[in-house]
Design an enzyme around this catalytic site. Structure first.
Site, short mmCIF file in Angstrom:
data_model
loop_
_atom_site.label_atom_id
_atom_site.label_comp_id
_atom_site.label_asym_id
_atom_site.label_seq_id
_atom_site.Cartn_x
_atom_site.Cartn_y
_atom_site.Cartn_z
CG ASP A 30 -0.76 1.87 -1.19
OD1 ASP A 30 0.44 1.47 -0.92
OD2 ASP A 30 -1.10 3.08 -1.04
CG HIS A 100 5.26 -2.73 2.87
ND1 HIS A 100 5.47 -2.55 3.87
CD2 HIS A 100 5.22 -1.84 1.67
CE1 HIS A 100 6.02 -1.26 3.72
NE2 HIS A 100 5.60 -0.88 2.60
CG HIS A 102 5.07 -0.87 -2.60
ND1 HIS A 102 4.00 0.22 -2.30
CD2 HIS A 102 6.02 -0.69 -1.68
CE1 HIS A 102 4.45 0.75 -1.29
NE2 HIS A 102 5.66 0.36 -0.93
P1 5GP Z 1 6.32 2.17 2.05
O1 5GP Z 1 6.42 4.01 2.00
O2 5GP Z 1 6.58 2.04 3.40
O3 5GP Z 1 7.05 1.67 0.98
O4 5GP Z 1 4.73 2.23 1.72
C1 5GP Z 1 3.72 2.10 2.97
C2 5GP Z 1 2.57 1.98 1.84
O5 5GP Z 1 1.42 1.77 2.89
C3 5GP Z 1 2.23 3.35 1.11
O6 5GP Z 1 2.00 3.09 -0.40
C4 5GP Z 1 0.72 3.74 1.81
O7 5GP Z 1 0.27 4.46 0.73
C5 5GP Z 1 0.22 2.76 2.36
N1 5GP Z 1 -0.68 2.66 3.55
C6 5GP Z 1 -0.06 3.33 4.49
N2 5GP Z 1 -1.19 3.20 5.58
C7 5GP Z 1 -2.29 2.49 4.91
C8 5GP Z 1 -3.33 2.19 5.32
O8 5GP Z 1 -3.97 2.57 6.51
N3 5GP Z 1 -4.25 1.40 4.66
C9 5GP Z 1 -3.69 1.05 3.38
N4 5GP Z 1 -4.48 0.32 2.68
N5 5GP Z 1 -2.50 1.48 3.05
C10 5GP Z 1 -1.84 1.97 3.79
#
Ligand code: 5GP
Ligand code: ZN
Length: 114
Positions: A30, A100, A102
């Site tokens: 992440d 995804h 985590h």
């Molecule tokens: P959500 O908020 O949808 O549960 O999680 C999305 C996750 O993707 C977040 O923890 C954020 O830091 C990660 N993320 C967003 N854009 C990118 C990216 O371009 N590269 C990586 N490695 N992680 C990303």
């Protein structure tokens, strides 16, 4: 999906720190880690949210859990304890609409989550 950031990561159009890859899944670090270990396990198939998972995805979802377990073992957090989180829709905090898992660990986790 052309405007999906995680599809672009799968296609390597956006760089990421890949931890593991196979035919159906990709795991990468992440970009904004919330714990010493914070990896994202994603299917190569574009599925926007948990609610979009269908019966035919059952083997894929089982595979993602298996991969998440492998990552936890490989990162040395399996026995200490780790957390798998999947946010679904805005109030959960979902920001990327490509499912995804985590994989979080390496520190004590709190409950209830924020
Ligand atoms: P959500 O908020 O949808 O549960 O999680 C999305 C996750 O993707 C977040 O923890 C954020 O830091 C990660 N993320 C967003 N854009 C990118 C990216 O371009 N590269 C990586 N490695 N992680 C990303
Ligand atoms: Zn996608």
């Amino acid at each position: 999906m052309s405007d999906c950031i995680f599809c672009k990561i799968i296609e390597k159009k956006i760089p990421s720190k890949v931890v593991y890859e196979d035919e159906h899944s990709l795991v990468f670090e992440d970009i904004n880690p919330q714990a010493p270990v914070h990896a994202l396990v994603i299917p190569k198939k574009h599925i926007p949210t948990l609610l979009d998972i269908t019966e035919e995805d059952n083997p894929l979802i089982a595979h993602l859990v298996k991969v998440a377990n492998k990552i936890a073992r490989d990162k040395g957090i399996a026995e200490r304890g780790f957390r798998i989180v999947t946010n679904c829709n805005p109030e959960s905090g979902q920001t990327v609409y490509h499912i995804h898992l985590h994989v979080l660990g390496g520190r004590a986790m709190h409950w209830p989550p924020g």
